[in-house]
Design a protein around this motif. Sequence first.
Motif, PDB file in Angstrom:
ATOM      1  N   HIS A   1     -12.062  20.677  -3.221  1.00 45.76           N
ATOM      2  CA  HIS A   1     -11.303  19.564  -2.637  1.00 45.76           C
ATOM      3  C   HIS A   1     -10.834  19.903  -1.224  1.00 45.76           C
ATOM      4  O   HIS A   1     -10.819  19.025  -0.342  1.00 45.76           O
ATOM      5  CB  HIS A   1     -10.113  19.215  -3.526  1.00 45.76           C
ATOM      6  N   GLU A   2     -10.462  21.135  -0.976  1.00 44.50           N
ATOM      7  CA  GLU A   2     -10.069  21.544   0.374  1.00 44.50           C
ATOM      8  C   GLU A   2     -11.231  21.416   1.350  1.00 44.50           C
ATOM      9  O   GLU A   2     -11.071  20.909   2.472  1.00 44.50           O
ATOM     10  CB  GLU A   2      -9.552  22.982   0.350  1.00 44.50           C
ATOM     11  N   GLU A   3     -12.422  21.872   0.929  1.00 51.15           N
ATOM     12  CA  GLU A   3     -13.597  21.773   1.794  1.00 51.15           C
ATOM     13  C   GLU A   3     -13.987  20.324   2.037  1.00 51.15           C
ATOM     14  O   GLU A   3     -14.384  19.950   3.145  1.00 51.15           O
ATOM     15  CB  GLU A   3     -14.767  22.541   1.173  1.00 51.15           C
ATOM     16  N   GLN A   4     -13.870  19.479   1.014  1.00 51.22           N
ATOM     17  CA  GLN A   4     -14.198  18.062   1.191  1.00 51.22           C
ATOM     18  C   GLN A   4     -13.225  17.386   2.141  1.00 51.22           C
ATOM     19  O   GLN A   4     -13.624  16.566   2.983  1.00 51.22           O
ATOM     20  CB  GLN A   4     -14.200  17.363  -0.171  1.00 51.22           C
ATOM     21  N   ALA A   5     -11.936  17.719   2.013  1.00 44.68           N
ATOM     22  CA  ALA A   5     -10.944  17.137   2.926  1.00 44.68           C
ATOM     23  C   ALA A   5     -11.215  17.578   4.356  1.00 44.68           C
ATOM     24  O   ALA A   5     -11.133  16.768   5.298  1.00 44.68           O
ATOM     25  CB  ALA A   5      -9.539  17.544   2.492  1.00 44.68           C
TER      26      ALA A   5
ATOM     27  N   VAL B   1      -3.759  20.710  -3.888  1.00 45.14           N
ATOM     28  CA  VAL B   1      -2.492  21.399  -4.164  1.00 45.14           C
ATOM     29  C   VAL B   1      -2.169  21.325  -5.657  1.00 45.14           C
ATOM     30  O   VAL B   1      -1.731  22.313  -6.278  1.00 45.14           O
ATOM     31  CB  VAL B   1      -1.362  20.786  -3.320  1.00 45.14           C
ATOM     32  N   THR B   2      -2.397  20.154  -6.243  1.00 37.60           N
ATOM     33  CA  THR B   2      -2.128  19.997  -7.677  1.00 37.60           C
ATOM     34  C   THR B   2      -3.018  20.910  -8.515  1.00 37.60           C
ATOM     35  O   THR B   2      -2.553  21.544  -9.473  1.00 37.60           O
ATOM     36  CB  THR B   2      -2.348  18.533  -8.081  1.00 37.60           C
ATOM     37  N   MET B   3      -4.303  20.990  -8.151  1.00 38.45           N
ATOM     38  CA  MET B   3      -5.205  21.873  -8.885  1.00 38.45           C
ATOM     39  C   MET B   3      -4.818  23.335  -8.705  1.00 38.45           C
ATOM     40  O   MET B   3      -4.992  24.156  -9.617  1.00 38.45           O
ATOM     41  CB  MET B   3      -6.640  21.647  -8.416  1.00 38.45           C
ATOM     42  N   GLY B   4      -4.282  23.685  -7.537  1.00 46.14           N
ATOM     43  CA  GLY B   4      -3.803  25.052  -7.335  1.00 46.14           C
ATOM     44  C   GLY B   4      -2.636  25.378  -8.248  1.00 46.14           C
ATOM     45  O   GLY B   4      -2.580  26.477  -8.836  1.00 46.14           O
ATOM     46  N   ASP B   5      -1.701  24.424  -8.396  1.00 42.20           N
ATOM     47  CA  ASP B   5      -0.579  24.638  -9.316  1.00 42.20           C
ATOM     48  C   ASP B   5      -1.059  24.734 -10.757  1.00 42.20           C
ATOM     49  O   ASP B   5      -0.560  25.566 -11.545  1.00 42.20           O
ATOM     50  CB  ASP B   5       0.430  23.491  -9.171  1.00 42.20           C
ATOM     51  N   TYR B   6      -2.024  23.883 -11.074  1.00 34.76           N
ATOM     52  CA  TYR B   6      -2.569  23.904 -12.433  1.00 34.76           C
ATOM     53  C   TYR B   6      -3.260  25.237 -12.712  1.00 34.76           C
ATOM     54  O   TYR B   6      -3.104  25.823 -13.801  1.00 34.76           O
ATOM     55  CB  TYR B   6      -3.550  22.751 -12.600  1.00 34.76           C
ATOM     56  N   ALA B   7      -4.029  25.742 -11.724  1.00 33.91           N
ATOM     57  CA  ALA B   7      -4.705  27.030 -11.902  1.00 33.91           C
ATOM     58  C   ALA B   7      -3.689  28.160 -12.071  1.00 33.91           C
ATOM     59  O   ALA B   7      -3.888  29.076 -12.887  1.00 33.91           O
ATOM     60  CB  ALA B   7      -5.607  27.309 -10.704  1.00 33.91           C
ATOM     61  N   ALA B   8      -2.597  28.107 -11.317  1.00 34.18           N
ATOM     62  CA  ALA B   8      -1.558  29.142 -11.455  1.00 34.18           C
ATOM     63  C   ALA B   8      -0.919  29.097 -12.836  1.00 34.18           C
ATOM     64  O   ALA B   8      -0.627  30.143 -13.448  1.00 34.18           O
ATOM     65  CB  ALA B   8      -0.505  28.956 -10.370  1.00 34.18           C
ATOM     66  N   SER B   9      -0.715  27.876 -13.357  1.00 34.86           N
ATOM     67  CA  SER B   9      -0.130  27.755 -14.698  1.00 34.86           C
ATOM     68  C   SER B   9      -1.064  28.318 -15.762  1.00 34.86           C
ATOM     69  O   SER B   9      -0.637  29.018 -16.694  1.00 34.86           O
ATOM     70  CB  SER B   9       0.184  26.289 -14.999  1.00 34.86           C
ATOM     71  N   MET B  10      -2.369  28.031 -15.629  1.00 37.75           N
ATOM     72  CA  MET B  10      -3.331  28.557 -16.585  1.00 37.75           C
ATOM     73  C   MET B  10      -3.420  30.079 -16.506  1.00 37.75           C
ATOM     74  O   MET B  10      -3.606  30.760 -17.519  1.00 37.75           O
ATOM     75  CB  MET B  10      -4.707  27.942 -16.320  1.00 37.75           C
TER      76      MET B  10
ATOM     77  N   SER C   1      -6.676   8.529   4.817  1.00 40.26           N
ATOM     78  CA  SER C   1      -6.021   8.404   3.512  1.00 40.26           C
ATOM     79  C   SER C   1      -6.774   9.188   2.450  1.00 40.26           C
ATOM     80  O   SER C   1      -6.160   9.872   1.608  1.00 40.26           O
ATOM     81  CB  SER C   1      -5.934   6.924   3.111  1.00 40.26           C
ATOM     82  N   ALA C   2      -8.111   9.100   2.467  1.00 40.52           N
ATOM     83  CA  ALA C   2      -8.913   9.830   1.482  1.00 40.52           C
ATOM     84  C   ALA C   2      -8.767  11.336   1.661  1.00 40.52           C
ATOM     85  O   ALA C   2      -8.653  12.084   0.676  1.00 40.52           O
ATOM     86  CB  ALA C   2     -10.377   9.420   1.600  1.00 40.52           C
ATOM     87  N   SER C   3      -8.748  11.800   2.906  1.00 39.15           N
ATOM     88  CA  SER C   3      -8.591  13.225   3.165  1.00 39.15           C
ATOM     89  C   SER C   3      -7.217  13.714   2.707  1.00 39.15           C
ATOM     90  O   SER C   3      -7.089  14.808   2.114  1.00 39.15           O
ATOM     91  CB  SER C   3      -8.771  13.509   4.658  1.00 39.15           C
ATOM     92  N   LYS C   4      -6.193  12.916   2.954  1.00 41.07           N
ATOM     93  CA  LYS C   4      -4.842  13.287   2.513  1.00 41.07           C
ATOM     94  C   LYS C   4      -4.775  13.358   0.997  1.00 41.07           C
ATOM     95  O   LYS C   4      -4.162  14.279   0.421  1.00 41.07           O
ATOM     96  CB  LYS C   4      -3.832  12.274   3.044  1.00 41.07           C
ATOM     97  N   ALA C   5      -5.426  12.396   0.311  1.00 38.31           N
ATOM     98  CA  ALA C   5      -5.430  12.402  -1.157  1.00 38.31           C
ATOM     99  C   ALA C   5      -6.169  13.631  -1.693  1.00 38.31           C
ATOM    100  O   ALA C   5      -5.753  14.225  -2.693  1.00 38.31           O
ATOM    101  CB  ALA C   5      -6.082  11.125  -1.675  1.00 38.31           C
ATOM    102  N   ARG C   6      -7.255  14.015  -1.033  1.00 37.10           N
ATOM    103  CA  ARG C   6      -7.988  15.219  -1.463  1.00 37.10           C
ATOM    104  C   ARG C   6      -7.121  16.466  -1.308  1.00 37.10           C
ATOM    105  O   ARG C   6      -7.140  17.358  -2.162  1.00 37.10           O
ATOM    106  CB  ARG C   6      -9.270  15.372  -0.661  1.00 37.10           C
ATOM    107  N   LEU C   7      -6.369  16.551  -0.221  1.00 40.12           N
ATOM    108  CA  LEU C   7      -5.497  17.702  -0.023  1.00 40.12           C
ATOM    109  C   LEU C   7      -4.399  17.748  -1.087  1.00 40.12           C
ATOM    110  O   LEU C   7      -4.060  18.822  -1.599  1.00 40.12           O
ATOM    111  CB  LEU C   7      -4.879  17.663   1.374  1.00 40.12           C
TER     112      LEU C   7
ATOM    113  N   ALA D   1     -10.339  25.687 -12.337  1.00 45.47           N
ATOM    114  CA  ALA D   1      -9.360  24.902 -11.571  1.00 45.47           C
ATOM    115  C   ALA D   1      -9.245  25.424 -10.146  1.00 45.47           C
ATOM    116  O   ALA D   1      -9.114  24.642  -9.190  1.00 45.47           O
ATOM    117  CB  ALA D   1      -8.011  24.948 -12.273  1.00 45.47           C
ATOM    118  N   ARG D   2      -9.302  26.752  -9.993  1.00 42.76           N
ATOM    119  CA  ARG D   2      -9.229  27.332  -8.656  1.00 42.76           C
ATOM    120  C   ARG D   2     -10.462  26.967  -7.829  1.00 42.76           C
ATOM    121  O   ARG D   2     -10.359  26.676  -6.625  1.00 42.76           O
ATOM    122  CB  ARG D   2      -9.078  28.846  -8.760  1.00 42.76           C
ATOM    123  N   GLN D   3     -11.630  26.957  -8.461  1.00 44.01           N
ATOM    124  CA  GLN D   3     -12.848  26.547  -7.753  1.00 44.01           C
ATOM    125  C   GLN D   3     -12.785  25.069  -7.355  1.00 44.01           C
ATOM    126  O   GLN D   3     -13.194  24.700  -6.254  1.00 44.01           O
ATOM    127  CB  GLN D   3     -14.069  26.798  -8.641  1.00 44.01           C
ATOM    128  N   GLU D   4     -12.240  24.250  -8.256  1.00 44.95           N
ATOM    129  CA  GLU D   4     -12.108  22.825  -7.921  1.00 44.95           C
ATOM    130  C   GLU D   4     -11.131  22.631  -6.774  1.00 44.95           C
ATOM    131  O   GLU D   4     -11.328  21.762  -5.920  1.00 44.95           O
ATOM    132  CB  GLU D   4     -11.647  22.050  -9.157  1.00 44.95           C
TER     133      GLU D   4
END
Length: 346
Positions: free
Chosen positions: A259-263, A220-229, A210-216, A252-255
């Motif tokens: 999160h991908e590496e942590q997952a 994805v959300t941070m990737g969308d946020y980085a694209a918007s910025m 569950s934690a790994s899924k939440a990190r993924l 945001a892209r680094q974050e």
Amino acid sequence: MNQSNHSTSSSPVETSRPLPNESQDDEPPPTPAKRTTLLFQISVGDPTKVGDPVRGYTVYTVRTRTSSPHYRKSEISVLRRFSEFLWLFDALTLNNPGVIVPPMPDKQPWGRFQDQFVETRRQALQRCLTKITSHPVLQLDPDLRMFLESDSFAVEAKNRRLEVIPEKTGLLANWTGPRYFEQDDWFDSRKNFLDGLESQLKGLSKSIESASKARLELSVTMGDYAASMTDLAESDLGSGMCAALARLSDLARQEKEVHEEQAKGDVMTLLNMADEYCRFIGSVRLAFAARIRAFHHWQNMEKEVGKMKYARERLRQQGKLGDRVNSSLSEINDVSHFLGGSASQE
């Protein structure tokens, strides 16, 4: 009960049984000679896909460096597929009753050719072989030697008669063989401990998933946020604002990457370790089951002795023993001696 891999700390259960107190009046027993642990260096690498996607399989290169005089060479390299690793586990379990054999990774019907899964399995197989070759009993097993050095392993393994030990689960678990009632409190307490530990490990595995899924999802959300910025940074909002938005997009892209590496790390390390401990519990249960099978074998032999004694007594009462007086008594004594007892003398 023997232990598996005494020299490592990765065993999930402690199976050492307390020894009875030694008498102060008796002299201490002589110290037994220490078993020499042979040196093995095992590596499993170069996973290669063989065949089509439906019937294909992965072949691993198993490299061995050893100081054992039982091997033809000190450095050996062979190719082995996953089913042959499973064969080795079954062979070691059958050849060494009571020994906790380090478990192999589970079968995977889907996604078994994905890069992450292949790497995870490769690491698990290498850890397993390292533990097996570090065990003072298992490292001397002839089937292990055949697995590590034979160039015609598939043919030799097929020619050997190997009794596969079935895993009894579900409603059919108690339908085969006589039921066994545990009479040793130590084994009963260890069984309860294993049941509780397994339940906790399975709960831990679900939490890690569950934690790994939440990190993924967060990644994805941070990737969308980085694209918007990034889009805003390229708009006509002024040089200062655009520069700040570009820096925010980079953060945001680094974050997202973190999160991908942590997952991935949660799955590769924590989840795989919890699953390995669960499989280790299964190996401990197999070692305990060997004791129960030995008990049933002893019970069957006791029944055979009783039948032999009854048949001999009937022949004696009917005066039909004749020349079989000594031979029949000898047979009974032989079986009784094997069971640790002695036949009564007339």
